[in-house]
Design a protein around this motif. Structure first.
Motif, PDB file in Angstrom:
ATOM      1  N   GLU A  37       0.842  -1.199   0.000  1.00  0.00           N
ATOM      2  CA  GLU A  37       0.000   0.000   0.000  1.00  0.00           C
ATOM      3  C   GLU A  37       0.877   1.249   0.000  1.00  0.00           C
ATOM      4  O   GLU A  37       1.767   1.378   0.838  1.00  0.00           O
ATOM      5  CB  GLU A  37      -0.882   0.000   1.247  1.00  0.00           C
ATOM      6  CG  GLU A  37      -1.713   1.245   1.399  1.00  0.00           C
ATOM      7  CD  GLU A  37      -2.466   1.294   2.729  1.00  0.00           C
ATOM      8  OE1 GLU A  37      -3.231   2.252   2.903  1.00  0.00           O
ATOM      9  OE2 GLU A  37      -2.284   0.410   3.580  1.00  0.00           O
ATOM     10  N   LEU A  38       0.629   2.136  -0.936  1.00  0.00           N
ATOM     11  CA  LEU A  38       1.326   3.415  -0.968  1.00  0.00           C
ATOM     12  C   LEU A  38       0.742   4.291   0.132  1.00  0.00           C
ATOM     13  O   LEU A  38      -0.444   4.629   0.116  1.00  0.00           O
ATOM     14  CB  LEU A  38       1.162   4.077  -2.338  1.00  0.00           C
ATOM     15  CG  LEU A  38       1.816   5.445  -2.511  1.00  0.00           C
ATOM     16  CD1 LEU A  38       3.331   5.354  -2.338  1.00  0.00           C
ATOM     17  CD2 LEU A  38       1.460   6.011  -3.877  1.00  0.00           C
ATOM     18  N   LEU A  39       1.577   4.634   1.118  1.00  0.00           N
ATOM     19  CA  LEU A  39       1.118   5.458   2.239  1.00  0.00           C
ATOM     20  C   LEU A  39       1.313   6.946   1.976  1.00  0.00           C
ATOM     21  O   LEU A  39       0.521   7.766   2.421  1.00  0.00           O
ATOM     22  CB  LEU A  39       1.876   5.093   3.523  1.00  0.00           C
ATOM     23  CG  LEU A  39       1.745   3.664   4.019  1.00  0.00           C
ATOM     24  CD1 LEU A  39       2.629   3.460   5.251  1.00  0.00           C
ATOM     25  CD2 LEU A  39       0.287   3.349   4.330  1.00  0.00           C
ATOM     26  N   ARG A  40       2.389   7.272   1.260  1.00  0.00           N
ATOM     27  CA  ARG A  40       2.721   8.679   1.049  1.00  0.00           C
ATOM     28  C   ARG A  40       3.512   8.816  -0.238  1.00  0.00           C
ATOM     29  O   ARG A  40       4.355   7.987  -0.551  1.00  0.00           O
ATOM     30  CB  ARG A  40       3.556   9.190   2.227  1.00  0.00           C
ATOM     31  CG  ARG A  40       3.963  10.625   2.090  1.00  0.00           C
ATOM     32  CD  ARG A  40       4.596  11.131   3.391  1.00  0.00           C
ATOM     33  NE  ARG A  40       4.974  12.506   3.227  1.00  0.00           N
ATOM     34  CZ  ARG A  40       6.224  12.931   3.137  1.00  0.00           C
ATOM     35  NH1 ARG A  40       7.215  12.071   3.240  1.00  0.00           N
ATOM     36  NH2 ARG A  40       6.490  14.197   2.975  1.00  0.00           N
ATOM     37  N   LEU A  41       3.245   9.881  -0.937  1.00  0.00           N
ATOM     38  CA  LEU A  41       3.972  10.172  -2.161  1.00  0.00           C
ATOM     39  C   LEU A  41       4.281  11.658  -2.151  1.00  0.00           C
ATOM     40  O   LEU A  41       3.399  12.486  -2.345  1.00  0.00           O
ATOM     41  CB  LEU A  41       3.117   9.797  -3.382  1.00  0.00           C
ATOM     42  CG  LEU A  41       3.772   9.888  -4.735  1.00  0.00           C
ATOM     43  CD1 LEU A  41       4.975   8.958  -4.822  1.00  0.00           C
ATOM     44  CD2 LEU A  41       2.767   9.543  -5.820  1.00  0.00           C
ATOM     45  N   GLY A  42       5.512  11.991  -1.854  1.00  0.00           N
ATOM     46  CA  GLY A  42       5.916  13.389  -1.764  1.00  0.00           C
ATOM     47  C   GLY A  42       7.422  13.469  -1.844  1.00  0.00           C
ATOM     48  O   GLY A  42       8.016  13.027  -2.819  1.00  0.00           O
ATOM     49  N   LEU A  49       4.247  -2.868   3.324  1.00  0.00           N
ATOM     50  CA  LEU A  49       4.136  -4.179   2.709  1.00  0.00           C
ATOM     51  C   LEU A  49       3.031  -4.971   3.388  1.00  0.00           C
ATOM     52  O   LEU A  49       2.993  -5.074   4.611  1.00  0.00           O
ATOM     53  CB  LEU A  49       5.464  -4.938   2.802  1.00  0.00           C
ATOM     54  CG  LEU A  49       6.666  -4.255   2.141  1.00  0.00           C
ATOM     55  CD1 LEU A  49       7.893  -5.149   2.220  1.00  0.00           C
ATOM     56  CD2 LEU A  49       6.368  -3.871   0.703  1.00  0.00           C
ATOM     57  N   ALA A  50       2.136  -5.532   2.592  1.00  0.00           N
ATOM     58  CA  ALA A  50       0.987  -6.259   3.123  1.00  0.00           C
ATOM     59  C   ALA A  50       1.386  -7.584   3.762  1.00  0.00           C
ATOM     60  O   ALA A  50       0.744  -8.039   4.699  1.00  0.00           O
ATOM     61  CB  ALA A  50      -0.032  -6.508   2.009  1.00  0.00           C
ATOM     62  N   ARG A  51       2.440  -8.199   3.264  1.00  0.00           N
ATOM     63  CA  ARG A  51       2.809  -9.540   3.711  1.00  0.00           C
ATOM     64  C   ARG A  51       4.030  -9.562   4.617  1.00  0.00           C
ATOM     65  O   ARG A  51       4.505 -10.642   4.980  1.00  0.00           O
ATOM     66  CB  ARG A  51       3.047 -10.426   2.503  1.00  0.00           C
ATOM     67  CG  ARG A  51       1.785 -10.546   1.664  1.00  0.00           C
ATOM     68  CD  ARG A  51       2.059 -11.253   0.370  1.00  0.00           C
ATOM     69  NE  ARG A  51       0.896 -11.192  -0.466  1.00  0.00           N
ATOM     70  CZ  ARG A  51       0.186 -12.243  -0.815  1.00  0.00           C
ATOM     71  NH1 ARG A  51       0.511 -13.425  -0.389  1.00  0.00           N
ATOM     72  NH2 ARG A  51      -0.854 -12.105  -1.598  1.00  0.00           N
ATOM     73  N   GLU A  52       4.545  -8.406   4.939  1.00  0.00           N
ATOM     74  CA  GLU A  52       5.735  -8.288   5.790  1.00  0.00           C
ATOM     75  C   GLU A  52       5.503  -7.107   6.733  1.00  0.00           C
ATOM     76  O   GLU A  52       4.901  -6.114   6.338  1.00  0.00           O
ATOM     77  CB  GLU A  52       6.979  -7.980   4.947  1.00  0.00           C
ATOM     78  CG  GLU A  52       7.192  -8.871   3.750  1.00  0.00           C
ATOM     79  CD  GLU A  52       8.051 -10.076   4.052  1.00  0.00           C
ATOM     80  OE1 GLU A  52       8.560 -10.187   5.185  1.00  0.00           O
ATOM     81  OE2 GLU A  52       8.215 -10.902   3.156  1.00  0.00           O
TER      82      GLU A  52
END
Length: 127
Positions: A37-42, A49-52
């Motif tokens: 999942e992208l949490l932040r883009l700046g 990571l969904a699995r880690e």
């Protein structure tokens, strides 16, 4: 590449490029990136990571490699001094993927409790 494209590239306007960088970095580090999942883009791109239990942080370009190196070193030093900090994973880092420094951090679950200045001061006063 024109100057405007260089600026956009350095600030991650190209989401697909930062996703590809994250996937390649995870592969190089032996981590699974599926479902991330992208949490932040700046200033940086930050993925959970969904699995880690890991957060991947991608710098905007080679000019910030020294900063990424310093961030990992300082966080490790603070952890070793007994301060509760966000910890880098045990992977050798940062790594450079697609000309971008990438670091890996242990996920901190959100307890919903916010730390106060007093909490920080109590840790800073410890011998």
């Amino acid at each position: 590449m024109i100057a405007g494209d260089q600026v956009r590239d350095q600030t991650f306007v190209h989401v697909g490029r930062c996703v590809a960088t994250q996937e390649a970095a995870c592969s190089a580090a032996g981590l699974r990136s599926e479902g991330s999942e992208l949490l932040r883009l700046g200033e940086t791109a930050i993925f959970h990571l969904a699995r880690e239990p890991v957060v991947v942080r991608i710098g905007r370009g080679p000019a910030v490699l020294a900063d990424a190196t310093k961030e990992v070193a300082v966080a490790s030093w603070l952890r070793d001094a007994g301060l509760p900090v966000t910890e880098p994973t045990s992977a050798k880092q940062p790594i450079v993927v697609h000309d971008r420094p990438v670091t890996f951090w242990k996920l901190i679950d959100d307890s919903g409790i916010k730390a106060t200045v007093g909490d920080l001061a109590a840790h800073a006063k410890r011998p």
